[in-house]
Design an enzyme around this catalytic site. Structure first.
Site, PDB file in Angstrom:
ATOM      1  N   TYR A   1      45.988  83.526 116.632  1.00  0.00           N
ATOM      2  CA  TYR A   1      45.409  83.472 115.297  1.00  0.00           C
ATOM      3  C   TYR A   1      44.770  84.806 114.917  1.00  0.00           C
ATOM      4  CZ  TYR A   1      46.333  78.607 114.246  1.00  0.00           C
ATOM      5  OH  TYR A   1      46.974  77.418 113.945  1.00  0.00           O
TER       6      TYR A   1
ATOM      7  N   GLY B   1      51.809  73.055 112.514  1.00  0.00           N
ATOM      8  CA  GLY B   1      52.437  74.094 113.325  1.00  0.00           C
ATOM      9  C   GLY B   1      51.949  74.080 114.759  1.00  0.00           C
ATOM     10  N   ASP B   2      50.654  73.793 114.955  1.00  0.00           N
ATOM     11  CA  ASP B   2      50.121  73.676 116.312  1.00  0.00           C
ATOM     12  C   ASP B   2      50.766  72.498 117.029  1.00  0.00           C
ATOM     13  OD1 ASP B   2      48.002  75.778 116.122  1.00  0.00           O
ATOM     14  OD2 ASP B   2      47.257  74.446 114.566  1.00  0.00           O
ATOM     15  N   SER B   3      50.927  71.382 116.314  1.00  0.00           N
ATOM     16  CA  SER B   3      51.570  70.206 116.907  1.00  0.00           C
ATOM     17  C   SER B   3      52.996  70.519 117.333  1.00  0.00           C
ATOM     18  CB  SER B   3      51.548  69.052 115.900  1.00  0.00           C
ATOM     19  OG  SER B   3      52.228  67.929 116.402  1.00  0.00           O
TER      20      SER B   3
ATOM     21  N   VAL C   1      52.909  72.751 120.530  1.00  0.00           N
ATOM     22  CA  VAL C   1      52.497  71.982 121.712  1.00  0.00           C
ATOM     23  C   VAL C   1      53.637  71.110 122.209  1.00  0.00           C
ATOM     24  CG1 VAL C   1      51.019  70.077 122.458  1.00  0.00           C
ATOM     25  CG2 VAL C   1      50.036  72.010 121.240  1.00  0.00           C
TER      26      VAL C   1
END
Length: 332
Positions: free
Chosen positions: A158, A272-274, A277
């Site tokens: 980030y 996007g994080d999901s 992961v």
């Protein structure tokens, strides 16, 4: 992989804050709405959210991220410590906080009708603060040992300096031939390390990297070759993902089935994080990048459809005068 090998998330942890209330009047000197705050919710963002998402799947998860010495970092640690193992790196400056202000009422954007239709307050603005950066300090021995034992690594960049840390980059390059690494990039961050298994830019980031061109042609393949990474998956929201495999040059679109699409207006924060992961977890199982992306497309849709990051939030009632009344009449 041996039992107990962790999924490691490296990156920049943020504090996300949602402020909600009513906008029944405008400021007398401008047309800006005045929001009577009903409550605030706090949740981990950035690499912190990625780690919480991974931990929700009952994996052993370790987060390596920078933490400042301020109140926001203390709250962030409180949201993380009972769920994931945190290895804190020194962070110069203050914790990055992203605060979204939402309201319902006649002075909210598009007024009362749209909010009633969506059954949720309307976003008025986002306020960002903090500029913490991870320096080049030597990693603690604990972090070095965890990276050596990882079954998969997700770099959640980030722009806070963790992905550019020279020792982290050196260790990741040394382990990339036997540990799958997923790199979720940021416009202000460095290029992925050579040998990363999968890089996951979103559509806007990919357009920037490719000078405004994104199609099924050779440009994405040239980017994968230039970075020397296994594959690139461009996330396309409700359109799924576009995948390019460096070894074969194969490019394919992986659509999101229509039955899996969330309703219009759904909160997509953290999708996007999901995605990243889920892809890392699939690669850790020994699957290839195409299989990982297919699973990640569905996982991101399921995440949005289930309420996105709301499940990881901690709510705090506002203490300002009139907040209770604002909450009582939020939907009236």
């Amino acid at each position: 992989m041996a039992a107990g090998d962790p999924l490691v998330v490296i990156g920049d942890a943020l504090l996300d804050i949602d402020v909600e209330g009513r906008a029944d009047r405008c400021s007398p000197d401008t047309t800006a709405p005045v929001v009577d705050v009903a409550h605030r919710t706090f949740r981990p963002g950035g690499a912190g959210l990625a780690a919480r998402l991974a931990a929700a799947q009952e994996r052993e998860v370790v987060l390596i991220a920078g933490f400042a010495e301020d109140e926001a970092a203390g709250r962030l640690r409180g949201l993380l410590d009972s769920h994931v193992r945190v290895i804190a790196l020194p962070q110069r400056g203050s914790t990055v906080c992203k605060q979204r202000v939402r309201a319902i009422g006649p002075c909210a954007p598009n007024g009362h009708a749209r909010a009633r239709q969506s059954r949720r307050p309307i976003l008025i603005t986002r306020i960002d603060s903090g500029a913490g950066q991870v320096g080049a300090d030597l990693l603690p021995d604990e972090a070095v040992a965890v990276l050596a034992a990882a079954r998969a690594v997700l770099v959640s960049d980030y722009g806070g300096g963790a992905a550019a840390h020279p020792q982290i980059r050196g260790l990741l390059r040394a382990h990339a031939d036997h540990v799958p690494i997923v790199w979720d990039p940021h416009p202000r961050g460095p290029v992925p390390i050579p040998g990363a298994a999968l890089v996951t830019p979103n559509h806007a980031e990919a357009l920037t990297l490719l000078s405004g061109r994104l199609d099924d042609g050779p440009d994405l393949w040239r980017l994968a070759k230039g970075w020397a990474v296994g594959a690139i998956a461009v996330t396309l929201g409700t359109e799924g993902a576009l995948v390019c495999l460096r070894a074969s040059g194969k490019r394919l679109r992986i659509p999101l089935p229509s039955v899996a699409k969330a309703p219009d207006g759904a909160d997509t924060c953290g999708a996007g994080d999901s995605f990243a992961v889920a892809a890392a977890a699939r690669l850790a199982e020994g699957r290839g990048p195409e299989s990982a992306v297919r699973r990640a497309v569905l996982a991101a849709a399921e995440f949005v459809g289930s309420g996105a990051a709301a499940a990881f939030s901690e709510t705090e009632a506002a203490t300002v005068s009139g907040a209770s009344a604002a909450w009582d009449r939020l939907w009236t």
